[in-house]
Design a protein around this motif. Sequence first.
Motif, PDB file in Angstrom:
ATOM      1  N   ASN A 141     -21.742  31.009  28.090  1.00  0.00           N
ATOM      2  CA  ASN A 141     -22.169  30.851  26.848  1.00  0.00           C
ATOM      3  C   ASN A 141     -21.460  29.561  26.364  1.00  0.00           C
ATOM      4  O   ASN A 141     -20.068  29.644  25.948  1.00  0.00           O
ATOM      5  CB  ASN A 141     -21.628  32.262  25.670  1.00  0.00           C
ATOM      6  N   SER A 142     -22.071  28.574  26.015  1.00  0.00           N
ATOM      7  CA  SER A 142     -21.685  27.190  25.611  1.00  0.00           C
ATOM      8  C   SER A 142     -20.815  27.218  24.386  1.00  0.00           C
ATOM      9  O   SER A 142     -19.929  26.597  24.039  1.00  0.00           O
ATOM     10  CB  SER A 142     -22.798  26.192  25.516  1.00  0.00           C
ATOM     11  N   ASN A 143     -21.258  27.995  23.350  1.00  0.00           N
ATOM     12  CA  ASN A 143     -20.784  28.067  22.054  1.00  0.00           C
ATOM     13  C   ASN A 143     -19.366  28.633  22.141  1.00  0.00           C
ATOM     14  O   ASN A 143     -18.375  28.219  21.422  1.00  0.00           O
ATOM     15  CB  ASN A 143     -21.709  28.813  21.051  1.00  0.00           C
ATOM     16  N   ALA A 144     -18.926  29.709  23.104  1.00  0.00           N
ATOM     17  CA  ALA A 144     -17.618  30.349  23.265  1.00  0.00           C
ATOM     18  C   ALA A 144     -16.910  29.169  23.823  1.00  0.00           C
ATOM     19  O   ALA A 144     -15.752  28.930  23.339  1.00  0.00           O
ATOM     20  CB  ALA A 144     -17.798  31.490  24.060  1.00  0.00           C
ATOM     21  N   CYS A 145     -17.529  28.536  24.942  1.00  0.00           N
ATOM     22  CA  CYS A 145     -16.397  27.515  25.335  1.00  0.00           C
ATOM     23  C   CYS A 145     -15.935  26.073  24.406  1.00  0.00           C
ATOM     24  O   CYS A 145     -14.976  25.745  24.368  1.00  0.00           O
ATOM     25  CB  CYS A 145     -17.166  26.701  26.640  1.00  0.00           C
ATOM     26  N   HIS A 146     -17.161  25.915  23.574  1.00  0.00           N
ATOM     27  CA  HIS A 146     -16.895  24.928  22.347  1.00  0.00           C
ATOM     28  C   HIS A 146     -16.013  25.490  21.425  1.00  0.00           C
ATOM     29  O   HIS A 146     -15.208  24.714  21.085  1.00  0.00           O
ATOM     30  CB  HIS A 146     -18.148  24.571  21.915  1.00  0.00           C
ATOM     31  N   TYR A 147     -16.123  26.741  20.926  1.00  0.00           N
ATOM     32  CA  TYR A 147     -15.119  27.216  19.719  1.00  0.00           C
ATOM     33  C   TYR A 147     -13.729  27.498  20.595  1.00  0.00           C
ATOM     34  O   TYR A 147     -12.839  26.843  19.586  1.00  0.00           O
ATOM     35  CB  TYR A 147     -15.617  28.346  19.483  1.00  0.00           C
TER      36      TYR A 147
END
Length: 257
Positions: A141-147
């Motif tokens: 999940n890219s948003n999780a990594c980004h967050y």
Amino acid sequence: MAFDLKDEKSVKEYLDKLGIEYRFGCFSERNPEACHLLGDYLEAVKKDYEKAAKIYKNNCEELNHPKSCHKIGNYTLLGKGREPENPKLALKYFNKGCDLNDPDACLHSGLMLVTNGGFDQVDYNLKKAMEHLDKACEGNNSNACHYLSGMYISGVRKGGVKSRFNANSVLQEDNVPKTNEYDLQKDMTKAFSYAFKACNLKNMYACANLSQMYARGEGTEKNPELAEKYKAIAIELQDEYRTKKQTLTFQEGLKPK
């Protein structure tokens, strides 16, 4: 039977056929995948959010389908489909979906747990939030990594994040906290690692952050060439996002058992 999907009548016949197929798979065969597809069909095609919510809820509670737990969590959080707005119950659904290995459910659970005061009856729990966000990131999940990258860029002050999550944050000079009162310490090496993965998952904001990290030498060695490379990737992803047409597709029949 072949369908001409450029013809309005054929499209309607095709969608009606899908609806019948999903209902049979859900109600007659008790197939959780079919039930989730039926929920998506009711939501996207029929715009019947109340029935969709009932399908998602039953499919989560009775058949333990992780994606349905994520969906009914969203409905309950937003008060959609006649589901009363209830953040505490929404978190319960997100937690169950995460336990069943749905990365989107893990993301939403983690975001709720790290936000202090943003959701009624939901207590800040950084340890569990990090576990769920890490699990979401591991599930690509890219948003999780980004967050997670953003959390390590800024650190997390004692008591947690004070407002609801904005996934579109980009590294800024004023993101650096001015006190040492952290529950999570700033760590640019970890921030770089999470940004690198998020960028590889095509998160344009992470690519923009990665470019600045290479330009400044933060969390990695300074490298102007790579800074330009990831800046170009971020711009390319931004252009793709702006021009991309949002389309809805349905699985053509259920997978064979």
